[in-house]
Design a protein around this motif. Structure first.
Motif, short mmCIF file in Angstrom:
data_model
loop_
_atom_site.label_atom_id
_atom_site.label_comp_id
_atom_site.label_asym_id
_atom_site.label_seq_id
_atom_site.Cartn_x
_atom_site.Cartn_y
_atom_site.Cartn_z
N ALA A 1 2.47 -6.51 -0.60
CA ALA A 1 2.89 -5.48 -1.56
C ALA A 1 3.65 -4.35 -0.85
CB ALA A 1 1.68 -4.92 -2.29
N PHE A 2 3.10 -3.87 0.24
CA PHE A 2 3.74 -2.75 0.94
C PHE A 2 5.05 -3.20 1.59
CE2 PHE A 2 1.23 1.12 0.71
CZ PHE A 2 0.11 0.65 0.03
N TYR A 3 5.05 -4.42 2.12
CA TYR A 3 6.27 -4.94 2.73
C TYR A 3 7.39 -5.04 1.69
CZ TYR A 3 9.42 -8.44 4.79
OH TYR A 3 10.51 -9.13 5.25
N ILE A 4 7.06 -5.56 0.51
CA ILE A 4 8.07 -5.73 -0.53
C ILE A 4 8.52 -4.37 -1.07
CG2 ILE A 4 8.42 -6.56 -2.91
CD1 ILE A 4 6.72 -9.02 -2.13
N ALA A 5 7.55 -3.47 -1.29
CA ALA A 5 7.90 -2.17 -1.88
C ALA A 5 8.90 -1.41 -1.01
CB ALA A 5 6.65 -1.33 -2.09
N LYS A 6 8.73 -1.46 0.31
CA LYS A 6 9.54 -0.58 1.17
C LYS A 6 10.75 -1.26 1.78
CE LYS A 6 6.65 -1.25 5.22
NZ LYS A 6 5.24 -1.05 5.54
N SER A 7 10.79 -2.58 1.81
CA SER A 7 11.90 -3.24 2.51
C SER A 7 13.05 -3.50 1.55
CB SER A 7 11.41 -4.55 3.12
OG SER A 7 10.89 -5.39 2.11
N GLY A 8 14.21 -3.82 2.12
CA GLY A 8 15.38 -4.12 1.30
C GLY A 8 15.69 -2.96 0.37
#
Ligand code: TPP
Ligand code: MG
Lengths: 183, 563
Positions: free
Chosen positions: B146-153
């Motif tokens: 969740a945190f990886y998706i929220a902040k990346s790209g």
């Protein structure tokens, strides 16, 4: 420019991870942009773990590009592409239930079945079941001619499945590329 | 490995993601998690909001000013549905947040159980990722992802729907890490061809113009942008969300794009020979009529999100990637040059707008207070170093026009969704995301009442929000459209207002009302010098209009300077 704006039937081929809930997200991409889905087929693909969606819809080229871009943006979608009928081999299946008494009475019924290369898969005194695999227009032609003969009790069609005429398997290449990036 | 509950695993996983603040509100389906939270109060500072919408906007405000992921935690059913507006807002404005909702246990799913809502179904279209945690074993993995998706790209909101049985059952906890998802490419490789072509197009351009969006700040590419602009002497305009991506007074910053932006950048959009968009998405509030938008120009679009290319505006060159890298790579290939004559061409429009609009907005001689003068005075009183949080309406448009920016990550406004009620909770979040900065919040009398209950949060936390209520006794922005496009038929836009000063005082928040121009400076000083929160109500001219304005659907260069 003309090509950009002309409405055509496109076939969208989408590969995704096998996770629940994606189907409704993908169809929502179409409905939100007022594009009706004509047919939809979803099943496991030949690449282990990847699901394949084959969707047909009428739209213009710009919309087809936008739809694939928006679909590919979903986290668990691996790839989304679209094709015209010239770029793919297409198959569809249909089943027809026709009246046995009418079939026995009118020789043209069996003639039409043979002419269309369809198979009779079951006969009983009430009805016969006919199966035909082919492209959309052949299936519709069989249906239309049997309907004219007044013998059709039921008609069902599958969604389209297809294979690209490409020499390479883009999904496998893509996954191989991606795996190189795994940390 | 330690055997703990799923709820405890969530606490550990959040700590593992360096979460330090959570905005939330408890309830039945999230109670095991709140119970676990009780033991983590030292590390996870939970801020009890007064409504779940406030939790999400606060997380957004926190994320915008800190550059970190904001986090909200709520219960199932109504708790979850109350977060929808904030989630949609974060989606359209690319704000990284993680919203954790309680959910009924898996055995009850689909039975219309008490406070059961299909949260994943409802939030999927307005999130980057929405996932139901059904087993305690999945907590570590789901939180990391969740945190990886929220902040990346391109950042965005993620929802974790946390079933009650997964909160209570036991698991052998081990922290998880997410930095690769094979179906997701947040940091695309640079394409050398695109870089070379972009540099060539810019080097060949005589009248280049750059559109700066929030992507520059999201990509921490402020320095790269400045180097890019300065090397090739490229004038630029910014979107609302991109306002603090470059100093307001930078010599190459020509002002704001779009419907209520500045005259120069909008007119010059239709005169440039090369339009260079960086981290922006050609919103209709920026472009006006697409049929006539920058038709004379070649267009380059820098973006990390491939789906933005050719979505609204057909571009000649897409430069795909993180603009921190793409801008730097293109800058290296740029000729050091000047575009003096072209840049001087902005001046007549600047002067015209100043004489017809800005001077009147900032220096009225008589009559009721105007929003513009209040906003500029507050900005200057903070040395133009404060964070601006706005609500939606005329207060927002005036604030974006007349506040000035010198520091990064200084603008918190609801751009794409235009959510009234955003300001108070977002400002609370901003005080936690940037505890050492001054947070100035501007709000209208309509929007103030949409989330006014968060004054309770401000009271409890002593959150030092400097609230400036621009009270015009109208839903002013709608009234303006009624005046301009609906024959002055003021259908349900006059506001019967309560005594806001009294309300603030009820919450123990110092407050003052300014009616006379001569009292304004002292009141602003008092507000800024008072420690903690403060409400400054300004009695604003009732029927003022935000100008200039490009009427909806009109051509970008055809701004009205009066109406
Ligand atoms: C939640 C929500 N409801 C309705 C609107 C439509 N709307 C946009 S501006 C506005 C008026 C805002 O009035 P006020 O808060 O007093 O601000 P002003 O324009 O007077 O500064 C309204 C109703 C909106 N943007 N958001
Ligand atoms: Mg108002």
């Amino acid at each position: 420019m003309e090509q950009e704006n002309s409405i055509k039937l496109y076939t969208f081929i989408i590969y995704s991870e096998n996770v629940p809930g994606l189907l409704s997200q993908i169809t929502a991409v179409f409905t939100r942009r007022q594009v009706n889905i004509e047919s939809l087929n979803v099943c496991a693909s030949s690449t282990p773990g990847a699901h394949k969606y084959t969707i047909t819809a009428n739209c213009n080229l710009a919309m087809a590009k936008m739809l694939t871009a928006q679909i590919e943006k979903k986290i668990d979608v691996l790839q989304a592409n679209f094709f015209t009928d010239e770029e793919i081999f297409i198959n569809e299946t249909c089943l027809l239930k026709i009246s046995t008494p009418v079939m026995l009475e009118n020789k043209n019924v069996c003639r039409m079945v043979r002419l269309h290369g369809a198979h009779i898969v079951e006969v009983n005194p009430i009805y016969a079941t006919i199966e035909k695999t082919g492209i959309t227009s052949d299936i519709l032609s069989l249906y239309d001619s049997l309907k004219t003969l007044g013998c059709v009790l039921q008609f069902v069609r599958s969604g389209r499945i297809c294979i690209t005429k490409d020499f390479t398997e883009h999904l496998d290449e893509y996954l191989a590329e991606r795996e190189k990036k795994r940390k | 490995m330690e055997r703990i509950t799923g709820a405890e695993a969530l606490m550990r996983a959040l700590e593992h993601e360096n979460v330090d603040v959570l905005f939330g509100y408890p309830g039945g389906s999230i109670m095991p998690t709140y119970d676990a939270l009780y033991d983590h109060k030292k590390t996870l500072n939970h801020i009890l909001v007064r409504h779940e919408q406030g939790a999400v906007h606060a997380a957004q405000g926190y994320a915008r000013v800190s550059g970190k992921v904001g986090c909200a935690i709520v219960t199932s059913g109504p708790g979850a549905t109350n977060t929808i507006t904030g989630i949609a807002d974060a989606m359209i404005d690319s704000t990284p947040i993680v919203v954790i909702c309680g959910q009924v246990g898996v055995a009850m799913l689909g039975t219309d159980a008490f406070q059961e809502v299909d949260v994943v179904g409802v939030t999927s279209p307005i999130t980057k990722w929405s996932y139901q945690i059904r087993r305690a074993e999945d907590v570590a993995w789901a939180v990391a992802r969740a945190f990886y998706i929220a902040k990346s790209g391109r950042p965005g909101p993620v929802v974790l729907d946390f079933a009650k049985n997964a909160q209570t059952s036991m698991v052998d906890y081990q922290p998880a890490k997410a930095d690769f998802i094979r179906s997701y490419e947040p940091d695309p490789d640079l394409n050398e061809d695109q870089i070379r072509q972009a540099a060539k197009m810019i080097n060949d351009s005589v009248k280049p113009f750059v559109l700066v969006g929030q992507g520059v700040e999201l990509g921490n590419a402020r320095e790269e942008l400045k180097a890019f602009l300065e090397k090739a002497d490229l004038p630029c305009g910014t979107t609302f969300l991109g306002l603090s991506a470059i100093e307001s007074d930078h010599r190459l910053n020509k002002g704001i794009l779009g419907m209520h932006g500045n005259l120069g950048p909008n007119v010059m959009t239709n005169q440039c020979d090369l339009l260079i968009a960086v981290g922006m998405r050609f919103d209709d509030r920026v472009t006006g009529n697409l049929q006539t938008y920058a038709r004379q120009a070649k267009i380059i679009h820098f973006d990390i999100d491939r789906s933005e290319f050719n979505k609204n505006v057909k571009v000649d060159l897409a430069v795909h990637g993180d603009c921190k890298k793409t801008l730097a790579a293109v800058t290296a290939l740029l000729d050091q040059t000047t575009h003096t004559a072209w840049i001087d061409g902005f001046k007549p429009y600047e002067e015209k707008e100043y004489n017809k609009v800005i001077d009147k907005a900032l220096h009225p001689k008589e009559g009721a207070l105007l929003m513009g003068e209040v906003i500029r005075k507050v900005s200057e009183a903070t040395n133009n170093e404060a964070i601006l949080v706005t609500d939606v309406g005329q207060n927002q448009l005036f604030a974006c026009r007349y506040f000035k920016f010198t520091k990064p990550r200084s603008i918190v406004t609801s751009g794409g969704l235009g959510t009234m009620g955003f300001a108070i909770p977002a400002a609370i979040g901003a005080t936690f995301g940037a505890p050492h900065r001054t947070v100035c919040m501007f709000c209208g009398d309509g929007g103030m009442q949409m989330t006014i209950q968060e004054l309770g949060t401000i009271m409890e936390q002593g959150a030092p929000v400097k609230m400036i209520l621009l009270n015009n006794n109208y839903l002013g922005n709608v009234r303006q459209w009624q005046e301009m496009f609906f024959q002055r038929r003021y259908s349900f836009t006059p506001m019967v207002n309560p005594d806001y000063e009294l309300i603030a005082k009820g919450y123990g928040i110092p407050a003052k009302t300014v009616v006379e121009r001569k009292d304004l400076d002292a009141a602003i000083q008092e507000m800024l010098q008072t420690a903690g929160p403060y409400l400054l109500q300004c009695a604003i001219k009732e029927d003022d209009n935000v100008l200039p304005m490009t009427p909806p659907g009109a051509n970008v260069n055809e701004m009205l300077l009066e109406c």
